[in-house]
Design an enzyme around this catalytic site. Structure first.
Site, PDB file in Angstrom:
ATOM      1  N   HIS A  63      52.695  49.918  49.477  1.00  0.00           N
ATOM      2  CA  HIS A  63      53.421  50.062  48.212  1.00  0.00           C
ATOM      3  C   HIS A  63      54.252  51.343  48.272  1.00  0.00           C
ATOM      4  O   HIS A  63      53.774  52.388  48.718  1.00  0.00           O
ATOM      5  CB  HIS A  63      52.424  50.136  47.050  1.00  0.00           C
ATOM      6  CG  HIS A  63      53.056  50.419  45.718  1.00  0.00           C
ATOM      7  ND1 HIS A  63      52.977  51.641  45.102  1.00  0.00           N
ATOM      8  CD2 HIS A  63      53.791  49.626  44.899  1.00  0.00           C
ATOM      9  CE1 HIS A  63      53.626  51.596  43.947  1.00  0.00           C
ATOM     10  NE2 HIS A  63      54.127  50.389  43.800  1.00  0.00           N
ATOM     11  N   HIS A 117      62.206  56.242  44.638  1.00  0.00           N
ATOM     12  CA  HIS A 117      61.446  55.736  43.505  1.00  0.00           C
ATOM     13  C   HIS A 117      62.261  56.013  42.251  1.00  0.00           C
ATOM     14  O   HIS A 117      62.397  57.161  41.832  1.00  0.00           O
ATOM     15  CB  HIS A 117      60.079  56.417  43.441  1.00  0.00           C
ATOM     16  CG  HIS A 117      59.099  55.718  42.569  1.00  0.00           C
ATOM     17  ND1 HIS A 117      57.980  56.320  42.057  1.00  0.00           N
ATOM     18  CD2 HIS A 117      59.072  54.440  42.112  1.00  0.00           C
ATOM     19  CE1 HIS A 117      57.300  55.465  41.324  1.00  0.00           C
ATOM     20  NE2 HIS A 117      57.940  54.316  41.345  1.00  0.00           N
TER      21      HIS A 117
END
Length: 590
Positions: free
Chosen positions: A124, A170
Site C-alpha cells: 500500500h 500521497h
C-alpha cells in the site's frame, strides 16, 4: 569469563560456556548411530528420512561435507574421504539454518489456477519512505518491496506543478513527489528479482486525459514486451500466475476526467484512535474478533483507498478517455456503490477487482461474510488500511484472508507485529508472492453454502513446538546491549496467529545471565484451520525495572513447516535477518 561493571567500584564476573546438545539431540544421535560415537552417511540418511521427513535428500555425503566445512572451516576434498558425524558435528548441523532450515524453499503449489485463487503479496502506498503525511516519496521502497517478493505495487498519480508531467505522491499531504518514470524504470529492473510471477501495478489515477495518454506512452515504452495486454475488456476469468510469468499487469479504474477535488469527506482523523506503541517491536496484533466487533467506530476516518466513486458507465467519461490508456487495464477496479450487497454481486460474464477499507471489510464480514467469500471465488478483493494510520502502521490481515481477500494491502515501509505476520505468511510456496487459497474458500456445498469463519470447527491438526535453545546474540550485539551489569535474561514467546479459535501466545521461563539460553520447553497448539495458521516466535530479554528488550522474531506459515529438529533464524524489528542469532526448535504434527 565475562566482566561487568557494577556500582562503579565493583566488577562482576560471569563464567561463559557453550551450551551442550539438548537431550533430544543426544537421543537422536544415539538412536541412529546405533550407540556408536560416530554417525555414518547411511545412518545420517536414515535420520533424515525417519526423524526429519527429508527422504528426498539425494547427496547425503555432500550435505555432511558442507556441515563439516561450516564448522571446521576446512575443505574435505580428499579422494575416498567418507564424512562421519560426531555428536558435536551432528548438533552443529542441526543448528545450521543454511543446511537445516524450518521451511520448504521451492515453489510447490499449483500455479495454473486463475489469479483469484491466490493470496497475493500486496503493498500500500508503495512509494512512501515513512509516514503517510510528510515522508519522502521514492523508488527505493518500491525496489525493496520487489526484492522481498511483493507482487502488487501501488502508485498514486498526480499532475506535477506545471501540469505537464506525472508525479507519484500521497495526495493532499506534505509528502514530496517522485517522478512516475523513475518508479516505472525501477519496477522494470527489479520486478522479477525475487519471483518470476507477475507484478501487478495498481494505479490511483488523478490525471487529465492528456496526462493519461502520457502515462500509456511511458508504460508501453518502459515495459515493452513485459507488459500484458488484455484480450478482452471484460474477461470472464483471470489468467493464472503461470500464464502471466515475467509479465507486468496494470490494474485501475477505467479512465475518468480529472477531478480537481474528490467528493470524499475528509478530516484530520482522531489521533486518539491510532494506537501506536513506542516499543521497538510495535503493538500487539489487534484481536480478530475485536476488529470485527469494533468495525463501526472509525466511520469518519479519511478514505485512502485510491479508487474514486465515479460511474464507470458515464458516456462522457468514456468519450474523453484516451483509448491506449484504457487498453492497458487488465484488472478493472472499483469501489462499492450503494449497499455492500450490490457491490458483492457476482457477474458470471466478467471479473473485476473491488477495493474496501479495513473498516468496510470488518462491517461486511460481520453481516455478509458468505457474500464476501462467494465474491472472492472468482473476483479480486483488495483491502487497504484506514486513513488514520498516519504512521504507516497496519491491521490484522486475517480479517481479509479468512474471507478470501487476495490483496490485503500493507504499508511495507512500517514495521511491527502485523507486518511480521504478513512477511511470514508469504514465506509459503517458496516465497514467490503467490499463495494458493485453501480449497474450502474456493468451493461450495450441496446447498451452495460456503465456509463460515465464525463457525466452531473441530481440531484438524495439532502442532507441537519445542524450544530447545538460542545462540548468536553475543556475536551480533555488544555485551552491554541488553543489560549493562550482567549477561541477558532471555525468554521466548511462541504462539499461533490465525482464525480466532487458533490464535494464542505462550512463553518460556526466562534464563538468567546467559548468552546461550537453554529452555527445553514444549508447547501444544490444537489447530482448527491449519491452512491459514502462522507460527509466531519472539525472543525478549527480561528487565525487572524497565520494559523488556526485543531480541528477535520470526513468523512461519504452519503449512510449510518441516518436521523434526530445525534451526530457526531470527529477524530484527524491521524484518532483516540477524547475522548469527537463531533458535534450535522441533516441530511435530499429530
Amino acid at each position: 569469563m565475562e566482566s561487568y561493571k557494577c556500582c562503579l567500584c565493583f566488577t562482576r564476573k560471569f563464567l561463559w560456556s557453550e551450551a551442550q546438545p539438548p537431550a533430544d539431540v543426544r537421543a537422536a544421535f544415539d538412536a541412529h548411530s546405533e550407540g556408536g560415537t560416530q554417525m555414518t552417511a547411511d545412518q545420517f540418511r536414515r535420520f533424515l528420512a525417519e526423524a526429519q521427513g527429508d527422504a528426498a535428500v539425494a547427496d547425503v555425503e555432500r550435505v555432511m561435507e558442507q556441515a563439516l566445512e561450516l564448522r571446521h572451516r576446512q575443505l574435505f576434498h580428499r579422494k575416498h574421504f567418507k564424512p562421519v558425524f560426531t555428536l558435536d558435528d551432528f548438533h552443529h548441523y542441526l543448528f545450521s539454518e543454511e543446511l537445516n532450515p524450518p521451511l520448504r524453499s521451492q515453489v510447490h503449489q499449483d500455479m495454473t489456477a486463475p489469479l483469484s485463487h491466490y493470496y497475493i503479496y500486496t503493498g500500500h502506498n508503495s512509494y512512501l519512505t515513512g509516514n503517510q503525511l510528510s515522508s519522502d516519496c521514492s523508488d527505493v521502497p518500491i525496489i525493496k518491496a520487489l526484492q522481498n517478493g511483493v507482487r502488487v505495487i501501488e502508485l498514486d498519480m498526480w499532475p506535477n506543478a506545471t501540469k505537464d508531467n506525472i508525479d507519484i505522491l500521497h495526495g493532499r499531504t506534505l509528502t514530496s513527489p517522485v517522478e512516475l518514470i523513475k518508479c516505472l524504470r525501477s519496477i522494470k529492473e527489479y520486478a522479477f528479482s525475487a519471483s518470476p510471477y507477475p507484478v501487478i501495478i495498481t494505479l490511483e489515477d488523478h490525471l487529465t486525459p492528456d496526462l493519461q495518454a502520457k502515462v500509456a506512452e511511458m508504460v508501453i515504452e518502459t515495459f515493452g514486451d513485459m507488459l500484458y495486454y488484455p484480450d478482452s475488456e471484460s474477461p470472464k476469468e483471470f489468467l493464472s500466475p503461470e500464464a502471466l510469468k515475467k509479465r507486468i499487469i496494470i490494474s485501475t479504474k477505467p479512465p475518468k476526467e480529472y477531478l480537481e477535488a474528490k467528493n470524499v469527506k475528509e478530516n484530520d482523523g482522531d489521533t486518539k484512535k491510532v494506537q501506536e506503541s513506542n516499543e521497538a517491536w510495535g503493538m500487539e496484533v489487534p484481536d480478530l474478533q475485536t476488529e470485527l466487533e469494533c468495525s463501526d467506530k472509525d466511520e469518519d476516518a479519511v478514505d485512502d483507498g485510491g479508487d474514486d466513486d465515479v460511474d464507470d458507465d458515464d458516456q462522457k467519461v468514456r468519450q474523453s478517455s484516451p483509448l491506449e490508456y484504457k487498453r492497458l487495464i487488465t484488472i478493472r477496479a472499483g469501489k462499492p456503490k450503494g449497499h455492500i450487497t450490490e457491490a458483492l454481486k457476482v457477474d458470471q460474464e466478467k471479473v473485476r477487482r473491488l477495493s474496501l477499507s479495513e473498516q468496510e471489510l470488518a462491517k461486511a464480514a460481520a453481516s455478509y461474510g458468505a457474500d464476501l467469500i462467494r465474491f472472492t471465488r472468482i473476483n479480486l478483493l483488495r483491502i487497504y488500511p484506514k486513513g488514520t494510520r498516519f504512521t504507516s502502521s497496519n491491521y490484522n490481515p486475517f480479517v481479509g484472508w479468512i474471507h478470501g481477500a487476495q490483496m490485503v494491502a500493507f504499508n511495507m515501509q512500517g514495521h511491527g507485529r502485523s507486518l511480521w505476520l504478513m512477511h511470514g505468511f508469504y514465506k509459503a510456496n517458496g516465497g514467490c508472492g503467490y499463495v494458493k487459497k485453501p480449497d474450502f474458500l474456493l468451493s461450495t456445498g450441496s446447498d451452495n453454502e460456503v465456509f463460515d469463519p465464525k463457525a466452531i470447527l473441530p481440531v484438524k491438526k495439532t502442532l507441537k513446538v519445542k524450544v530447545y535453545m538460542g545462540d548468536g546474540w553475543r556475536m551480533d550485539f555488544k555485551k552491554t546491549h541488553f543489560d549493562p551489569y550482567s549477561p541477558p535474561d532471555f525468554y521466548t514467546r511462541v504462539g499461533i496467529a490465525g482464525v480466532p479459535a487458533d490464535t494464542t501466545m505462550k512463553k518460556t521461563k526466562a534464563i538468567e545471565d546467559n548468552w546461550m539460553p537453554a529452555w527445553d520447553e514444549e508447547f501444544v497448539f490444537p489447530l482448527t484451520v491449519p491452512e491459514l495458521a502462522v507460527l509466531r516466535i519472539e525472543v525478549h530479554e527480561y528487565d525487572m525495572s524497565e520494559k523488556d528488550d526485543f531480541a528477535g522474531q520470526n513468523c512461519l506459515p504452519v503449512s510449510e513447516l518441516k518436521q523434526g529438529i530445525r534451526a530457526v533464524p531470527l529477524l530484527d524489528h524491521k524484518g532483516m535477518k540477524f547475522k548469527s542469532v537463531k533458535l534450535l526448535m522441533r516441530f511435530e504434527f499429530a
